[in-house]
Motif scaffolding. Sequence first.
Motif, mmCIF file in Angstrom:
data_model
loop_
_atom_site.group_PDB
_atom_site.id
_atom_site.type_symbol
_atom_site.label_atom_id
_atom_site.label_comp_id
_atom_site.label_asym_id
_atom_site.label_seq_id
_atom_site.Cartn_x
_atom_site.Cartn_y
_atom_site.Cartn_z
ATOM 1 N N LEU A 9 15.134 2.138 -2.648
ATOM 2 C CA LEU A 9 14.949 3.576 -2.485
ATOM 3 C C LEU A 9 15.295 4.319 -3.778
ATOM 4 C CD1 LEU A 9 16.338 3.933 1.130
ATOM 5 C CD2 LEU A 9 13.967 4.263 0.406
ATOM 6 N N GLU A 10 16.288 3.847 -4.493
ATOM 7 C CA GLU A 10 16.607 4.470 -5.778
ATOM 8 C C GLU A 10 15.420 4.359 -6.733
ATOM 9 O OE1 GLU A 10 20.137 2.572 -7.149
ATOM 10 O OE2 GLU A 10 21.387 3.370 -5.520
ATOM 11 N N GLU A 11 14.762 3.210 -6.710
ATOM 12 C CA GLU A 11 13.579 3.039 -7.555
ATOM 13 C C GLU A 11 12.475 4.007 -7.154
ATOM 14 O OE1 GLU A 11 12.606 -1.025 -6.985
ATOM 15 O OE2 GLU A 11 14.167 -1.783 -8.351
ATOM 16 N N VAL A 12 12.308 4.215 -5.852
ATOM 17 C CA VAL A 12 11.298 5.160 -5.361
ATOM 18 C C VAL A 12 11.616 6.570 -5.844
ATOM 19 C CG1 VAL A 12 10.359 6.276 -3.293
ATOM 20 C CG2 VAL A 12 10.639 3.792 -3.355
ATOM 21 N N LEU A 13 12.879 6.960 -5.743
ATOM 22 C CA LEU A 13 13.269 8.301 -6.184
ATOM 23 C C LEU A 13 13.066 8.461 -7.692
ATOM 24 C CD1 LEU A 13 16.499 8.884 -4.055
ATOM 25 C CD2 LEU A 13 14.268 9.938 -3.740
ATOM 26 N N GLU A 14 13.356 7.430 -8.433
ATOM 27 C CA GLU A 14 13.174 7.499 -9.887
ATOM 28 C C GLU A 14 11.687 7.542 -10.255
ATOM 29 O OE1 GLU A 14 15.334 4.128 -11.268
ATOM 30 O OE2 GLU A 14 17.292 4.959 -10.717
ATOM 31 N N ASP A 15 10.881 6.712 -9.554
ATOM 32 C CA ASP A 15 9.464 6.611 -9.906
ATOM 33 C C ASP A 15 8.645 7.796 -9.389
ATOM 34 O OD1 ASP A 15 10.050 4.208 -11.081
ATOM 35 O OD2 ASP A 15 9.342 2.981 -9.412
ATOM 36 N N THR A 16 8.934 8.262 -8.176
ATOM 37 C CA THR A 16 8.076 9.289 -7.561
ATOM 38 C C THR A 16 8.621 10.702 -7.723
ATOM 39 O OG1 THR A 16 9.132 9.027 -5.385
ATOM 40 C CG2 THR A 16 7.207 7.661 -5.856
ATOM 41 N N TYR A 17 9.945 10.832 -7.899
ATOM 42 C CA TYR A 17 10.530 12.168 -8.048
ATOM 43 C C TYR A 17 11.065 12.410 -9.459
ATOM 44 C CZ TYR A 17 10.340 12.953 -2.982
ATOM 45 O OH TYR A 17 9.918 13.136 -1.685
ATOM 46 N N GLY A 18 11.145 11.371 -10.261
ATOM 47 C CA GLY A 18 11.662 11.522 -11.614
ATOM 48 C C GLY A 18 13.152 11.779 -11.661
ATOM 49 N N LEU A 19 13.893 11.246 -10.682
ATOM 50 C CA LEU A 19 15.321 11.485 -10.587
ATOM 51 C C LEU A 19 16.113 10.253 -10.999
ATOM 52 C CD1 LEU A 19 15.409 13.271 -7.115
ATOM 53 C CD2 LEU A 19 15.716 14.363 -9.346
ATOM 54 N N LEU A 20 17.221 10.473 -11.649
ATOM 55 C CA LEU A 20 18.154 9.399 -11.959
ATOM 56 C C LEU A 20 19.250 9.403 -10.892
ATOM 57 C CD1 LEU A 20 19.224 7.153 -13.792
ATOM 58 C CD2 LEU A 20 20.429 8.928 -15.105
ATOM 59 N N VAL A 83 6.612 13.986 -8.110
ATOM 60 C CA VAL A 83 5.985 14.356 -9.372
ATOM 61 C C VAL A 83 4.485 14.577 -9.179
ATOM 62 C CG1 VAL A 83 5.454 13.542 -11.699
ATOM 63 C CG2 VAL A 83 7.736 13.150 -10.735
ATOM 64 N N ALA A 84 3.889 13.850 -8.253
ATOM 65 C CA ALA A 84 2.452 13.978 -7.973
ATOM 66 C C ALA A 84 2.148 15.121 -7.016
ATOM 67 C CB ALA A 84 1.924 12.674 -7.401
ATOM 68 N N GLY A 85 3.189 15.838 -6.575
ATOM 69 C CA GLY A 85 2.973 16.991 -5.718
ATOM 70 C C GLY A 85 2.961 16.690 -4.236
ATOM 71 N N LYS A 86 3.361 15.486 -3.827
ATOM 72 C CA LYS A 86 3.356 15.127 -2.413
ATOM 73 C C LYS A 86 4.705 15.494 -1.762
ATOM 74 C CE LYS A 86 0.069 11.344 -3.001
ATOM 75 N NZ LYS A 86 -0.184 9.894 -2.807
ATOM 76 N N PRO A 87 4.684 15.942 -0.481
ATOM 77 C CA PRO A 87 5.930 16.378 0.155
ATOM 78 C C PRO A 87 6.769 15.252 0.753
ATOM 79 C CG PRO A 87 4.079 16.800 1.605
ATOM 80 C CD PRO A 87 3.497 16.270 0.324
#
Length: 317
Positions: A9-20, A83-87
């Motif tokens: 899930l951390e990877e998902v947040l980093e990849d899709t939301y740009g969060l560390l 980052v892609a604008g998806k909710p």
Amino acid sequence: MGDLPNRRLEEVLEDTYGLLVRQMTWHDSLYLKRVTAKVETGFGVLKLKRYTGSEQALRQYYRRYLALARTGFTGLPRWYRTVAGKPYVAVQDEWFYLIDWIEGRPFRLSSTDARRLGEALAEMHHVRPDTADFDKPRWREKLRQVTQARRLLRGGIAERLPKDARRFIEQQESLLDETFHHVADSLADHHRLLKSGVVHGDVTLPNILFVDHRARFIDWERLNIGFPLEELAKAAMNTCHFSIPHVEHLLTGYDYDLLDYNQKEIFSTFFEIPREVVYLLLRAARGHRTKHDASMWTFVRDTWDARIALIRHFAVR
């Protein structure tokens, strides 16, 4: 489900939301494990919510959230897009969305907290969003449940209940029958006067936090158009520990005294419904008999006298 490793899930947040992500801590709800994660990031503290319904239901919830947010209502947490604008995102057949983490203290049984809870309910109930994506509230469904509970009561449903619950129903059968009859008649008589509006849908103690002396609601997944006076009645019964003075303070915050007689009678009708009893009788009719049901029957028995005193105090007949 719900057992995805934090690293994934951390990877998902980093990849899709740009969060560390610095730290992720999971929290359980009353009935489900690992429903909410407190996510500490370089951007701030956020809440990752695992949605247990369908994608269609999540999409509808998001549209309702947007409709309420567009009114300027300030009681909602911020909802973050990818980052892609998806909710929301899908991870191994589960749905997740990201919102602000609301840090606050729980409701305390005090006159101040009760009044401020009433103020927060009034603020929400007076908001008027675009209702295109909301359901239309159905008063007949309320009537159907009460009528069915009365029919089960008269049909001897008590024989299918655990011993202690059966004894309680037998002792209170006359009062319950009278209550179901009065509630059904009142709903039928007043249904044209029922006013609809925004409702949170689950105003219970776990979903109330106080931030800067203001009551805030969390977990908005049952957001809909409903009957605000029904929600007010449920909130008063759910939060004030059956205390007459504290319910009075909650109603003061709501400006209850400004309601006309008919609206007060509608509140009284919703307040009178023994919701747990209705729920448990309907479950018994479907053959359900679990430890959770048994604990609910115990709670109903233990609080029954206080409930009746509270209902009679606020009765409008």
